[in-house]
Each structure stands twice: as structure tokens, then as C-alpha cells.
Design an enzyme around this catalytic site. Structure first.
Site, PDB file in Angstrom:
ATOM      1  N   GLU A  56       0.814  -1.216   0.000  1.00 24.17           N
ATOM      2  CA  GLU A  56       0.000   0.000   0.000  1.00 24.17           C
ATOM      3  C   GLU A  56       0.850   1.270   0.000  1.00 24.17           C
ATOM      4  O   GLU A  56       0.489   2.257  -0.635  1.00 24.17           O
ATOM      5  CB  GLU A  56      -0.933   0.022   1.224  1.00 24.17           C
ATOM      6  CG  GLU A  56      -2.078  -0.989   1.181  1.00 24.17           C
ATOM      7  CD  GLU A  56      -1.675  -2.381   1.653  1.00 24.17           C
ATOM      8  OE1 GLU A  56      -0.478  -2.610   1.888  1.00 24.17           O
ATOM      9  OE2 GLU A  56      -2.572  -3.234   1.777  1.00 24.17           O
ATOM     10  N   HIS A 102     -10.965  -4.389  10.332  1.00 22.33           N
ATOM     11  CA  HIS A 102     -11.736  -4.458   9.086  1.00 22.33           C
ATOM     12  C   HIS A 102     -13.004  -3.637   9.208  1.00 22.33           C
ATOM     13  O   HIS A 102     -14.039  -4.013   8.675  1.00 22.33           O
ATOM     14  CB  HIS A 102     -12.111  -5.923   8.775  1.00 22.33           C
ATOM     15  CG  HIS A 102     -10.992  -6.729   8.192  1.00 22.33           C
ATOM     16  ND1 HIS A 102      -9.862  -7.029   8.892  1.00 22.33           N
ATOM     17  CD2 HIS A 102     -10.841  -7.286   6.953  1.00 22.33           C
ATOM     18  CE1 HIS A 102      -9.041  -7.751   8.131  1.00 22.33           C
ATOM     19  NE2 HIS A 102      -9.610  -7.913   6.950  1.00 22.33           N
TER      20      HIS A 102
END
Lengths: 320, 326
Positions: free
Chosen positions: B60, B129
Site C-alpha cells: 500500500e 476491518h
């Protein structure tokens, strides 16, 4: 042997040396506050690498950016003015010494986050490939940057996508005060990264001939679409990590080591090469120094005469 | 007008943008996988090919730098994080680079980058999450942050984000993907700096955004029995916040509740309460109230989730209390 190219390289090296030593004096005189990370001793690398690049090839570098900006052809009035944090600076006084830019010569800007600009250079290479131009992108960084994870992410992506990027590691043996062998299980960068299936070369970073030989091949490989390379250049910075000192008394380096490297001065070396090959005379080289010193004084004058930014315009440039 | 789902609206915006401008491309960890991104990326790989739809290595940080480099050199990237939680890997590039570059280089280095971040939630996915980080990015100068709550805004604000010459964090929410609304065909934009009065009212102002608005709407249904007239503001833009719309509403109602999907400390709810306390003090008939997530990482077990996320009953309760104060 390209005589004109050699002369240009020497000229650039001298330009950088004079500029940086002048900035050291300015810092010593307390004329500026912005922290300056000087390139003295490493001139061969920026000068030689940039000498084979086109105007529209992309370059990014780091906090130690003056050399790359100058070698790529950046405006010298504007960089001096930026170091003085004036409105006429390349970053309008918003960046200071560490954040200089000249998009007109492909210098995309310097980031002071270690390894921060490496992946950005990969992005520029991505653009070149997607658009099908034959531009290349060059990321200059030090051995410290090879401690960061994003460096490996960048190598991986660049090789996976066969991008036209050249990673130039200026290995001066230190990250601020820490020597490579205290930080890295394998301090030889070019050895460490071989597993990435990337083309790798390692040269004496104080020898423009060696650098030129490698970089010419590497740029050709990239332009042809045959992918990225890493060029490790062994070198040494004469001055402290930041500022104008020699850092002989703070414990991390010894006087004799500094003296040994100063003896291996890249400018002295290359001047001798040009003399031996009868490309330039002693007189011509001296004339180069004088004329460059004069020009540098002009840039200082320009900067000093320039206005500081108007605080009323504090918000300028926040959004485009 | 025809109805589209929120997911389809986002999908349509991307098709339109990528057809309109060949410099628009997509990059991100997981963008071409069918399960990370719902229906929002349907057909894009087929229509535009691998060269413009880059599903990256699990990197990322590097991927964000690459997107920035591409944006600096003439391309228009849409960088997608299918789970907003994974954006933390990219914080240096987003905050130290994308956000600073134009200002730091004196206006000479715009970063026309769209960062699309998807909020996931519940389903016992737990703390890593489920994060809604709009409050975090609101704090960073140089960024724009938007959160559309409905299909019309989802399409129009994504198209506007792609047109914008600055780094825009466009946040959408999986729980909205099947919600439907009117969506015009073709190209249109919705401004990135304006809140919207979804429902006009007189007794109390409620400010909310994105998925949280669904819960607020349910609470508002309940207020109808009590004859409470609620003015509902859909924030839409988190940075910059549309202060004018909020303060004008407060002037009318004198009471305000901010219901936010982020944590209660230091986020959007805190910021709005701060704004109204200092700039709308004279209008206040009651203290401003925040309803947001408690300062706890999201738990897994559904009974804890139900306690964690504010529901319409809680919101209704708060509204009643404030309005009944005099």
C-alpha cells in the site's frame, strides 16, 4: 570519448561544489535558518548521471537535493532564493532547502522523508510507460533509504512491470550518524537486492568515468523498455549530515577517514583526467572556477534582494 | 428518473470518467478481485484492460507513492483501498507527500489524485476491518475528504473528485451498496464542499453522513409520532466542512445533534460541536450533542457490535431529551 560531455560534467561538478560551499558559508553566517544538507564530495554522481539524461526525463531526490537540482539544469537564482526562503524561490519560500523543484527540467521535487520519493519516481516511470514516451525516471537516494520497506516495494513493482526507472543509490556509508554495518545485515546494497531480478551495477561514486560507463548502458536499457536498474555509487560526504561542520569531534567519524576521502576528491580526479587527455588546460579549468564563483555571487545577490513572502498570502498554494 | 444502486452509481461514474479521459487509470491492492469491491468495479477490466486497471502487489505504501508519481506527471489515478483500515500503510505518502506537495512547492506541484476508500463494518470482522477514518484525514491540511450517502451524490461526487486537481479522499461504505436512488444518465458533478439539507425542519438540526444517515432516518421516522420537526443535514463534505449550512440551520432550530460513524473523540462530531459552540453560540438553546462510536476498537461478537454502533432508538432518545429540555 565525448570531450564536450566530459567538459560539461566537470563544469557541473564545479558548479555544485562552489554553490554548496557558498551555502555553507551563508549557513555559518546565520543568514538562513532552513537546514541545509550539503552535497560536497558527492558531486560526481549527480553530474554524471544527469549528463546523459534528456530535459524531459524525470528526477526526484531527497533532503540532500541541491546537487541533483543543479545537475538536472534547475534555475540557480530560484534555488538560492528558496534557500533564503524568499518569494522568488522555486517553492515561493514554502519549501526551504529541502523542498526544491523545477518541473521545466524534469526535476519533480525533493522529499525529506527517507525513501519518500523513491516510489514517486516509480510512478513517473509508470506514466512514461503507459503513455509510450521513451522518457526515463531517476530516483536518487542514500544508503539510509535502503533500510526502509517502501524501497523494496518500489524495486518489486518496478521490476514486475518492467518500468523505465533507474535507482541511484549514493552510498556514503552513513545514515546521519550511523554507519551502514551497524544498520544493515548486508551493507552492500547492490548485493542485497540481487534477488529482485533487477539489473545491478556498482561503481566508484567519485569516478565520473566509471559512473558514465554504467549509466549510459543503464539508461539505454530503460529507454529500450528492458526495465529498471540499480546503480550503487560508493562515495562520501565531506561535511556533516546537516549544516556546515566537518563533524570530526562528535564521535561517528574519524579525521583520517575524512582526509582520505577529501584526498580522493572527485573534482580533483576528473580535472586530472581532462588534463591528461588534453581536453582542457590548467588555465581553462581555473577560468571555469572563477567564472562559476562570480555567477554564484550573482545568485546570492538575487536572493538577498528578493522579498520575503507576504504573510497575507499564507494560504496561497494550499489547493490547486 | 431511473434508479441505480449506490454501487452501480460508483461503477457508472468510473466507466464515464475512464471513457472521457484516457489518462484516468485505476490502481490498488485488490481492485480487480470480485469480492473486495462489491459491484463497484464491474466491467472496468474488460472495458479498459490490464494497463489501466492495475491490481497491485500487497504494497500500500509503495502503491500510493506510485499513484502520486503518476499524478505528478500527467496521469489521473484513482487509487482504491478496498478496506479503509489498510490505508495506514500509506499514511506517509498520503500525509507527508500528496497532502503537502502543492503547498510545499509553492503551488508548483498539484497532485490530482483520487483516493477511494471503502468502509467495511460489522459481520464480526472486528477492529482491523471496520474503521471509518474520515475524522483522521479531516485533520490533514492539503487533502479534501468527501463521503456521499446516496447514489446520486456517489456518482456526482466521484466524477467531481476525478475533475479536481487536488488529492481527494472519496469514502464510500459497503453497507450502502444496495441502497437505491435516482441517478441521472451521463456526466454530472456534485460540488465537493457543500452539505445538503435532506429534510427541512424547525425544532432540531441533525448532522450526519454516509451510512450513519440510514440509522438517523429511522430515528427521524420515530420523531414523527412526537411532532418533532427535524432538519436533517447530509454533510457530504468532511473537508472542507460546510459551516455556513450548519450554522444557518442552527440559527433556525437552536438545537444540534451530530451523529457520526467515527469515534467520539477528536473526529467530525467533535469538530462540528466545536464550530457551533464558538461560531454559533448565540443561536444555541441547548448544549450541542455528539453521538458517535465509543473510543473502543470494533469488537467481533455481534452482541458487542450491537452495543457499539448507535441505533435509531438511541438517537431518538437523545432527540427527545434535547427538544423536551424547555
Amino acid at each position: 570519448m565525448n570531450k564536450e560531455l566530459y567538459v560539461n560534467i566537470l563544469q557541473k561538478m564545479i558548479e555544485i561544489r562552489v554553490f554548496e560551499e557558498r551555502v555553507a558559508k551563508i549557513a555559518k553566517n546565520n543568514e538562513i535558518q532552513t537546514p541545509v544538507h550539503l552535497y560536497v564530495g558527492q558531486e560526481a554522481i549527480a553530474s554524471t548521471v544527469c549528463s546523459v539524461l534528456n530535459n524531459d526525463d524525470y528526477v526526484v531526490s531527497t533532503h540532500r537535493s541541491h546537487g541533483h537540482y543543479i545537475a538536472k539544469g534547475g534555475d540557480l537564482n530560484k534555488i538560492m532564493a528558496e534557500i533564503y526562503c524568499r518569494e522568488t524561490g522555486c517553492s515561493k519560500g514554502h519549501g526551504g532547502s529541502m523542498h526544491i523543484i523545477d518541473r521545466s527540467v524534469g526535476y519533480l521535487g525533493s522529499s525529506a522523508i527517507v525513501a519518500g520519493s523513491v516510489s514517486i519516481a516509480v510512478g513517473a516511470a509508470f506514466t512514461a510507460k503507459l503513455k509510450g514516451t521513451n522518457q526515463v525516471s531517476v530516483a536518487f537516494f542514500g544508503d539510509g533509504a535502503t533500510d526502509e520497506g517502501v524501497f523494496y516495494e518500489s524495486l518489486n513493482f518496478a521490476t514486475l512491470y518492467k518500468l523505465p526507472i533507474i535507482f541511484v543509490c549514493e552510498n556514503n556509508g552513513f545514515s546521519t550518524h550511523l554507519p551502514g554495518f551497524t544498520r544493515q545485515s548486508n551493507p552492500i546494497v547492490s548485493e542485497r537486492i540481487k534477488g529482485f531480478n533487477i539489473n545491478v551495477e556498482k561503481v566508484d561514486g567519485n569516478n565520473p568515468l566509471e559512473i558514465l560507463d554504467s549509466i549510459t548502458k543503464i539508461v539505454d536499457i530503460a529507454r529500450k523498455g528492458d526495465g529498471p536498474s540499480l546503480l550503487e555509487c560508493d562515495t562520501f560526504r565531506w561535511l556533516s549530515h546537516v549544516g556546515y561542520w566537518q563533524d570530526l569531534d562528535v564521535g561517528y567519524r574519524k579525521k583520517k577517514d575524512v582526509e582520505m576521502w577529501m584526498d580522493r576528491c572527485p573534482i580533483k580526479f576528473f580535472s586530472n583526467v581532462l588534463l591528461e587527455k588534453n581536453i582542457l588546460t590548467e588555465k581553462e579549468i581555473n577560468k571555469m572556477w572563477t567564472s562559476i564563483k562570480d555567477k554564484i555571487e550573482d545568485y546570492v545577490l538575487f536572493a538577498k534582494k528578493s522579498p520575503l513572502p507576504n504573510p497575507v498570502n499564507l494560504f496561497d498554494g494550499l489547493y490547486s | 428518473m431511473r434508479k441505480l444502486t449506490y454501487a452501480k452509481a460508483i461503477n457508472e461514474a468510473q466507466h464515464i470518467a475512464m471513457r472521457k479521459n484516457n489518462d484516468v487509470f485505476q490502481i490498488g491492492v485488490g481492485i480487480n478481485t470480485p469480492w473486495y469491491v462489491g459491484q463497484t468495479m464491474n466491467g472496468l477490466l474488460d472495458a479498459f484492460g490490464e494497463k489501466r486497471m492495475i491490481d497491485t502487489p500487497v504494497s500500500e505504501n509503495g502503491t500510493t507513492g506510485i499513484a502520486i508519481g503518476a499524478a505528478l506527471t500527467g496521469l489521473k489515478p484513482i487509487l482504491t483501498f478496498p478496506r479503509m483500515d489498510f490505508m495506514y500503510y500509506a499514511m506517509d505518502q498520503i500525509c507527508n507527500h500528496a497532502a503537502t506537495y502543492n503547498y510545499m512547492f509553492g503551488g508548483n506541484s498539484p497532485v490530482p489524485l483520487v483516493i477511494r476508500a471503502i468502509i467495511n463494518r460489522k459481520g464480526e470482522q472486528a477492529a482491523q476491518h471496520s474503521q471509518a477514518l474520515h475524522g483522521l484525514f479531516m485533520h490533514i491540511p492539503g487533502l479534501k475528504v468527501v463521503m456521499p450517502s446516496n447514489p446520486y451524490d456517489a456518482k456526482g461526487m466521484l466524477l467531481a473528485s476525478i475533475e479536481d486537481n487536488n488529492p481527494v479522499i472519496y469514502i464510500d461504505d459497503r453497507e450502502l451498496y444496495s441502497s437505491e436512488g435516482d441517478v441521472p444518465e451521463g456526466y454530472y458533478i456534485v460540488p465537493l464542499d457543500k452539505a445538503k439539507i435532506e429534510l427541512p425542519g424547525n425544532d432540531i438540526t441533525i448532522v450526519s453522513s454516509s451510512y450513519t444517515l440510514e440509522t438517523v432516518r429511522k430515528a427521524i421516522e420515530m420523531t414523527k409520532q412526537k411532532n418533532i420537526s427535524v432538519e436533517l443535514i447530509d454533510l457530504r463534505s468532511i473537508k472542507p466542512i460546510d459551516k455556513k449550512t450548519i450554522l444557518n440551520s442552527l440559527k433556525k432550530t437552536g438545537r444540534i445533534v451530530v451523529v457520526d460513524g467515527g469515534w467520539v473523540t477528536g473526529g467530525v462530531a467533535s469538530e462540528i460541536v466545536s464550530i457551533v459552540s464558538s461560531e454559533g453560540f448565540e443561536y444555541l438553546k441547548a448544549a450541542p450533542v455528539k453521538i458517535a462510536l465509543p473510543d473502543i476498537p470494533a469488537p467481533a461478537s455481534y452482541v458487542l457490535e450491537n452495543e457499539y454502533y448507535p441505533d435509531e432508538n438511541k438517537i431518538f432518545q437523545v432527540i427527545k431529551e434535547i427538544v423536551n429540555k424547555e
